[in-house]
Structures are given as C-alpha cells and as structure tokens.
Design an enzyme around this catalytic site. Structure first.
Site: not given
Ligand SMILES: Cc1cc2nc3c(=O)[nH]c(=O)nc-3n(C[C@H](O)[C@H](O)[C@H](O)COP(=O)(O)OP(=O)(O)OC[C@H]3O[C@@H](n4cnc5c(N)ncnc54)[C@H](O)[C@@H]3O)c2cc1C
Length: 614
Positions: A63, A128, A219, A250, A338, A375, A422
């Site tokens: 995204n 997209e 979600w 959604r 999708d 997000h 992501s």
């Molecule tokens: C349904 C959905 C659709 C999405 N669609 C898109 C899309 O189409 N395109 C896009 O680019 N992005 C999309 N995203 C957004 C993207 O997934 C997130 O922005 C991104 O994953 C955030 O990264 P992060 O590292 O902050 O969190 P995450 O990737 O969630 O990573 C957090 C990590 O921390 C670990 N963790 C949590 N708590 C603990 C703890 N206490 N101790 C040890 N480990 C822990 C978890 O297990 C996980 O591995 C979507 C997300 C979702 C849920």
C-alpha cells in the site's frame, strides 16, 4: 519466593534487541546488520517470524510505493495525501522520511522473490490506486522473514515479551526486556544496549461485531495484542494521538478488503435504493469539519461517516455493486484472489451465502475500532525525527528514538506517521535499525546496568497468574468458575464491553462524551484491580493474560487521550457528543501522554503540529 521460582532462566546479552519480528522488526534486523557488521542483533518474537504479525496470512497489495523511478509520485505528494486523510494532523517529517526511502525497500522485496504484478502496457508495477501496487502476496511474510533471519545473530521464537527493563544507573534509559517461552515456560532475560520495539498494534480492545459463531474474528490480526504500546508506555515513553483509532468499511462478516474493488475494479457503493450518497452529504460534512471536507480524496473517516449516516437514516444495507465491475475473466480472478491472498474468510462467507460477485452486490459495514499507527491513523510513541528535515522540537536524539533513551520503535509503535503499511513499516524498521547502530556505537563504555532485584520482581509478576490458578482451582464452584480469580477470556470480554459502551464502539455508533469516558475509566480501574487476580491454567493462558494486560494499558491511554481532545476531529472514527465539531483554533495539535509507573499518574499535554511541506 513464588510457587514457580525454580523455573529455568535464560539470559541473553545483545547489542540490539528487536522485539517483534513482523514488518517493522524484520526491517530493523536487516538494516542493523547492514550498518553494524560486528554487532549482535537479536530478534525476539512471540510466534514464529516465518508467519507472524499482521501480514502472517499474506497480502494482495503493497500500500505504500511512490514509483519515483517512473516519476509517478514524489514523497511530498505522499505527505500531502496522508495529511489530508488525517484531517491535518501528521508528523510530516516522519512521513516524508519513509516516503523517500520506501521505493528502495519494495525493490529489495522484489529482489528477494516477491512477485509484483506489472502493467503489460507500461512495464511499471500494476497500480491498484495511486499509492498501492498489486502483488501475488500469499508468501509475502516468509520472503521478508528470510531476510531478517539471515541478518539477525539470533532469533528467539515463541517468547512473549512482557516488560522492558530499565537501566539502574539512568532512570530514563532502557536496558533490555523480559518475557517467557510460551511452549516450555522458561523465563527470558534480554540485556541490551538498544531496544527496537516493533510489536504490532491493537485489535480486540473494542468489542468486535463478530460474536457468537464468528467470535474472535476481527479485521486487524487478532494476535495484534497492543504490545507495541503496552511495552513502551509502561516504560515512560511519551505517546501521541492514542484517541486516533481507526474504523474500516469492509465487506460484512468476513472483513474482506475493499481496496482492490474500489480502486482497481472501480466498483461503486450504494445505499439500498441504489443511490450514491457521499456527494450529497458534503454540506453536512462541511458543517462538522469545515475545509477538511473538501480534501481530495475524501478522508477515510468522512467516507465512514457517510455510510453511518445512511444506515442511521434506514437506507441500509450499504452494498458494493460488484456485479457491475466484473466484465472479464481476469477481473473476476483479481476479485477472488484479493480475498484468497489475505482474507480467505470472506471468500468462505460468500460461498456460504450463495454470493456470486458477478451476479449480485455484497454488503459493506463499518468495523469496530482498532489502534495501530502503521495503517491509516497516527497513534503511537512520540519519536525523534530525521536530522535533515525534522523541526528542532521534533529532535532530541537519534531518528525514531522515543523519549526513553535507547528505546526505538517502528511500524505500529511509532505515532504521527500514518499510511506506512507493510512496506513503510519495514522501511521505518530500517531507519530505526540504522539509528540504533549509531546509538550503540556512541555508547562506548557507558553501558546500561540491570539490577537483579528488578529481574526477580518481574519474574514473580509474570508467572503469578499460574500460581493464582494452581491455588484458586481448589475453590472451583462449577465448571471452571472459581471465586478467587478471573480467566483471561473473561477479562478480555470485560475490556471489550467497557471500551465499546463508553469509549465509542459499535454499540453507541462510535459516540462518546466526557461523562461516558469518565465512567469507562472508572470501570477500567476496577478491571485493572482484578487483573492482579487473573488465573492462567497453562502457558497458553499465561500468554493470553499478558496480551490482555497490554491491551488494558493501551485502552487506558485511548480513553485518556479521547477525553483530553475536546473536539470531534475524525467523524466516522468516533464522535464526542459534547464537542461535535472539529475545532482547529484549539486542537490543531497532537495530544500527548506520559505514564509515570512510580506514581501511577498520567500527564496529558498538547504538542505542536509543524507543516514542513507546502
Ligand atoms: C487485514 C490486514 C490487511 C492489511 N492490508 C495491507 C495491504 O494491503 N498492504 C499493506 O502494505 N499493508 C497492509 N496491512 C498493514 C500491515 O500489515 C502493517 O502495516 C504492518 O504489518 C505493521 O508492521 P509492524 O511491524 O508494526 O507489525 P506486525 O507486522 O504486526 O508485527 C508485529 C510482530 O510483533 C510480534 N509481537 C507482538 N507482541 C509481542 C510480544 N509481546 N513479544 C514478542 N513479539 C510480539 C507479533 O507476533 C508480530 O510478529 C494490512 C494489515 C492487516 C491486518
């Protein structure tokens, strides 16, 4: 001495500790190794990084991608877009910083094997929408995890981190973290010179729409248990915009994504009478939020607002006219893929309800609220910005360092920089990793110290729920009910009910007010008292207990921030009945909080919003 004091303890010493091996964490591990060739980089993850975090199930689009090599967009355009979507309140320095580096990240993903769709006519990535590119993303997470695994010195999977450790010689400096192995119950102590928290956002703090046979479905990933916030705010890090929760429109019941349908397939949403309702509400929106209603594209919260108004007026259900959008086999495949790439459950809902998207429309609904700063919202820790473009009062040290020394963040953890998604979260992990390496190198001999007493106290606290259950189960009166403890599930359901009914959830149509928030805080205080008596019957329930505690701490921040901001800035995300309009004169500012663990007090304040992009 606790009942379980004989359990095994592992002590891990490291230079950089990355908590959470999702997108932010993988980026942090990759970049820390690049700049810190001789440093020890340790990743700790509660699941297994191969398939953990919000991308565990795969995605169908990236995204956040500028496409600068094809002159599609510039970072400045992206800042303007995010600012518009968030009704003016973003950290422009942080967003700009991500936007200028994110393309490089996406190119790395492709090099590592991620299939990105291309436009056959131009050869560019297939768009997209303006910022999104389509991928075959079922294996997105394993591909990215492989790069992190190869970069990290050690990856400790299945360790739930519960607390950060603080330096004994310097009260506002981090010194590591503690947690436990969710499979064998051993206690883990990580002593680190720098810590990068990338532990993901918060689902399940508000009661979900999915109850009964669909219970648990949400979600955002149900395992996103608010640790990103629960960990850093308890360490005293300043937090911002915690009221800025997100609500998503959604596909109903399966939470299927709408992006590809709206943006790529150009499907339209209508009310039950076939009317396109958004445009007709412009005047009403202007009366609530003024000039922000004229933003293009219309901010996400206002699109939700329009849906909610229609439903309140009895013009629902709102439906996506999928049948008008699918006129080729290829489009039909994109529509199904999708879902199959990232929300298989929605395809199952369609199959179970005899819905063929080629033939009939599908219902849309707004979700329960979530809190995640990667997000489309800005909740998270207040972080120091990039040296070359952050205003002076947004800089106090290393890029992406929170207000706690040595404590960095990425992805959902960091506030003010919505629309990372992501690719942006991975990019922010890289930025934080690079800065953490510099921080560690500059420390030289001035290393953090961890007192044995702090570790022992936390160990007793972590495992106490097992002891509560072991003792309390002898008093069970019926089934699993005992008078001296509550279960993690009971605690979670209470939390969700409090947040839903008082904090602006689905049952009040996202409405709240000062008296409601005060009552919510009162009930939350009682829940917090009961959490001391939670009983965990096994290690799985012990993990649920600590996830719940992180959710409760985060929820308290959400309620306090919502109370502090006396306006309705994002109608469609939540409404303050006592302050129904946007108030730029008073509230063109970030809300900030700091929790003091010693006194148990919260300090609220405003922080300035600087606009650096015209
Ligand atoms: C349904 C959905 C659709 C999405 N669609 C898109 C899309 O189409 N395109 C896009 O680019 N992005 C999309 N995203 C957004 C993207 O997934 C997130 O922005 C991104 O994953 C955030 O990264 P992060 O590292 O902050 O969190 P995450 O990737 O969630 O990573 C957090 C990590 O921390 C670990 N963790 C949590 N708590 C603990 C703890 N206490 N101790 C040890 N480990 C822990 C978890 O297990 C996980 O591995 C979507 C997300 C979702 C849920």
């Amino acid at each position: 001495m606790s009942l379980f004091s004989s359990r095994k303890t592992h002590v891990v010493d490291t230079d950089i500790l990355v908590i959470g091996g999702g997108f932010g964490g993988c980026g942090a591990a990759y970049e820390s190794r690049f700049w810190g060739r001789n440093l020890k980089v340790t990743v700790v993850e509660k699941a297994n990084i191969e398939r953990s975090g919000a991308v565990a199930h795969g995605l169908s689009a990236i995204n956040c991608y500028m496409g600068m090599r094809w002159n599609e967009n510039q970072p400045e355009d992206f800042v303007r877009y995010a600012r518009g979507d968030l009704m003016g309140l973003v950290r422009e320095d942080l967003i700009y910083d991500i936007a200028r580096h994110v393309d490089g990240t996406v190119h790395l993903f492709e090099e590592w094997g991620l299939p990105i769709m291309t436009n056959p006519e131009t050869g560019h990535y297939l768009r997209e929408g303006k910022w999104q590119v389509m991928i075959h993303g079922e294996s997105y997470k394993p591909i990215i995890a492989e790069a992190a695994r190869k970069s990290a010195s050690e990856v400790h999977n299945r360790i739930m981190v519960t607390h950060l450790l603080m330096d004994a010689t310097h009260p506002n400096r981090v010194a590591g973290a503690v947690g436990f192995n969710v499979r064998d119950g051993s206690f883990y102590v990580f002593r680190a010179k720098a810590v990068i928290v990338a532990a993901g956002g918060a689902s399940h703090i508000f009661k979900p729409r999915s109850v009964g046979e669909g219970m648990g479905r949400t979600w955002y990933a149900p395992w996103s248990s608010a640790s990103a916030y629960g960990l850093v705010l308890r360490a005293g890090a300043q937090m911002i915009q915690m009221e800025n929760r997100i609500v998503l429109a959604r596909f109903k019941d399966g939470y299927g994504p709408v992006g590809a349908w709206f943006l790529l397939l150009k499907a339209m949403a209508t009310n039950a009478y076939g009317e396109h309702f958004e445009a007709s509400m412009l005047d009403e929106m202007k009366s609530l939020v003024g000039k922000y209603a004229e933003t293009t594209p219309l901010p996400t919260c206002l699109r939700n607002h329009a849906v909610l108004q229609e439903i309140k007026a009895g013009k629902g259900p709102i439906t996506m006219q999928t049948q008008n959008a699918i006129d080729t086999r290829e489009k039909e495949e994109i529509g199904w893929e999708d879902f199959l790439d990232m929300t298989v459950g929605q395809a199952v809902v369609w199959a179970s309800q005899n819905i063929d998207p080629k033939e009939k429309p599908s219902e849309l609904i707004t979700s329960e609220p979530y809190v995640m700063g990667s997000h489309a919202t800005c909740s998270g820790a207040w972080a120091s910005g990039p040296e070359d473009c952050a205003p002076a009062d947004y800089q106090w040290g290393y890029n992406r360092m929170t207000t706690v020394e040595g404590l960095f963040g990425a992805g959902d953890t960091i506030g003010g920089s919505a629309h990372k998604f992501s690719s942006g979260s991975f990019t922010e992990g890289r930025i934080a990793g690079k800065a953490a390496v510099r921080y560690v190198m500059a420390l030289a001999g001035n290393l953090p110290q961890v007192e044995e007493a702090q570790i022992n106290t936390l160990r007793d606290e972590i495992f106490k729920p097992l002891a509560n259950h072991a003792i309390g189960r002898h008093e069970i009166v019926a089934g699993s009910v005992a008078p001296s403890y509550i279960s993690p599930l009971h605690g979670l359901q209470r939390l969700e009910k409090i947040m839903d009914e008082y904090g602006g959830g689905i049952s009040t149509q996202y409405m709240t007010s000062e008296p409601m928030l005060d009552r919510g805080l009162e009930l939350l205080t009682m829940l917090r008292e009961d959490l001391d008596h939670i009983g965990a019957e096994d290690l799985h329930q012990l993990q649920r207990t600590w996830e719940l505690k992180h959710r409760v701490w985060t929820s308290e921040a959400v309620l306090r921030h919502t109370l502090y901001r006396q306006e309705t800035r994002w109608p469609g995300y939540y409404y303050r009945g006592d302050f129904p309009r946007l108030d730029d004169a008073e509230w063109h500012a970030f809300t900030a909080s700091r929790f003091d663990a010693k006194s148990g007090e919260w300090q609220m304040s405003k922080l300035p919003v600087h606009h650096i992009i015209g």
